[in-house]
Design a protein around this motif. Structure first.
Motif, short mmCIF file in Angstrom:
data_model
loop_
_atom_site.label_atom_id
_atom_site.label_comp_id
_atom_site.label_asym_id
_atom_site.label_seq_id
_atom_site.Cartn_x
_atom_site.Cartn_y
_atom_site.Cartn_z
N SER A 52 2.54 -6.14 -1.10
CA SER A 52 3.19 -4.91 -1.58
C SER A 52 2.43 -4.29 -2.74
N GLU A 53 1.94 -5.15 -3.65
CA GLU A 53 1.16 -4.65 -4.78
C GLU A 53 -0.15 -4.02 -4.30
N LEU A 54 -0.76 -4.61 -3.26
CA LEU A 54 -1.98 -4.04 -2.70
C LEU A 54 -1.71 -2.68 -2.05
N LEU A 55 -0.46 -2.46 -1.64
CA LEU A 55 -0.06 -1.20 -0.99
C LEU A 55 0.59 -0.24 -1.98
N GLY A 56 0.25 -0.39 -3.25
CA GLY A 56 0.78 0.53 -4.26
C GLY A 56 2.22 0.24 -4.63
N ASN A 57 2.58 -1.05 -4.70
CA ASN A 57 3.95 -1.46 -5.04
C ASN A 57 4.99 -0.92 -4.05
N ILE A 63 6.87 -5.65 3.41
CA ILE A 63 7.70 -6.43 4.33
C ILE A 63 7.27 -6.18 5.78
N ILE A 64 6.93 -4.93 6.09
CA ILE A 64 6.47 -4.60 7.45
C ILE A 64 5.18 -5.36 7.77
N VAL A 65 4.24 -5.35 6.83
CA VAL A 65 2.96 -6.03 7.05
C VAL A 65 3.16 -7.53 7.20
N VAL A 66 3.98 -8.13 6.33
CA VAL A 66 4.23 -9.58 6.40
C VAL A 66 4.93 -9.93 7.72
N THR A 67 5.85 -9.08 8.15
CA THR A 67 6.52 -9.30 9.43
C THR A 67 5.51 -9.33 10.58
N LEU A 68 4.57 -8.39 10.56
CA LEU A 68 3.55 -8.35 11.61
C LEU A 68 2.64 -9.57 11.54
N LEU A 69 2.33 -10.01 10.31
CA LEU A 69 1.50 -11.22 10.15
C LEU A 69 2.22 -12.43 10.74
#
Length: 262
Positions: A52-57, A63-69
């Motif tokens: 989330s911090e890498l995506l500008g907080n 959560i979407i990215v972690v879900t896909l991972l």
């Protein structure tokens, strides 16, 4: 299928028990102790925060990215489950022959039926319990997401689109979408599975029970968890369509051909 329904209900009950009786109010940190906190909740919390911090907080995108991972990590298991289900379906005629061969309900006959059925599974390298493994593996991850969201201040205090990540969706859009996408995913998974009447009834029960359960949970739990469900379901719909697409097209073509002949 009946065992899967009972397992699903049992795991759902366990989820409710864990979410209600464990240390939900305790913040999760690097210093949190215990196997559950150290190896599931904190790693998920750390991963969501870091991405989330890498995506500008933007914790919703995180959560979407972690879900896909998570879904990509589980992908080999899900592909294996789908192939195993197809293999089980192909064995149905031979399993019916065995049941016709051993119609008696006495213990000796049923033991012989069970032995030959297991031999059939071994011959074709089919695991009848493989359909339960994804449920067993996903449930701790799901509960871990719930704890990571509820016990991480950075996640719970952020909002995304129209909702607060740490609170239930105020207008119930996510729970409804979660239920609908669960239904679609189940429907696609069951497409083309020709079953006996008893099994078909059980599959229909699964088709309607699962979405309702997901919706009930999503109405109560933080919107971030419903977001996880929606994204995961969409991923599963696409994945199942890619894996089963050729078979579904073949079945559709055969049905269309049969209709024309009539």
């Amino acid at each position: 299928m009946k065992k899967q329904i009972l397992l699903m209900i049992g795991l759902a009950s366990l989820m409710m028990l864990l979410t209600g009786c464990t240390e939900v109010s305790q913040p999760i940190t690097k210093e949190s102790t215990g196997i559950w906190n150290s190896y599931i909740v904190y790693p998920l919390s750390w991963l969501i925060i870091t991405i989330s911090e890498l995506l500008g907080n933007n914790f919703g995108l995180g959560i979407i990215v972690v879900t896909l991972l998570v879904r990509f990590v589980l992908l080999p298991l899900m592909i294996k489950q789908t192939k195993n289900s197809k293999a089980m379906q192909a064995l149905q005629p031979e399993m019916k022959q065995l049941k016709d061969k051993y119609p008696s309900k006495d213990a000796a006959t049923q033991q012989k039926l069970q032995q030959e059925t297991m031999a059939l599974f071994t011959k074709y390298n089919v695991n009848p319990l493989a359909g339960c493994f994804p449920l067993i593996i996903q449930m701790p991850i799901l509960i871990g997401f719930y704890h990571a969201i509820s016990r991480t201040r950075e996640i719970a205090e952020h909002n995304f689109l129209w909702f607060d990540l740490g609170s239930p969706d105020p207008i119930y859009v996510l729970p409804i979408v979660a239920g609908i996408t669960t239904f679609i995913q189940q429907k696609i998974t069951m497409a083309g599975m020709n079953s006996n009447p008893q099994m078909a009834t059980q599959m229909t029960m699964m088709l309607y029970i699962m979405p309702v359960m997901i919706m009930i949970f999503a109405f109560k739990f933080p919107a971030a968890l419903a977001l996880y469900w929606v994204v995961g379901n969409i991923f599963m719909i696409i994945q199942t369509w890619i894996i089963k697409g050729p078979d579904m097209k073949k079945i559709a073509a055969e049905s269309a051909g049969g209709a024309k002949k009539k």
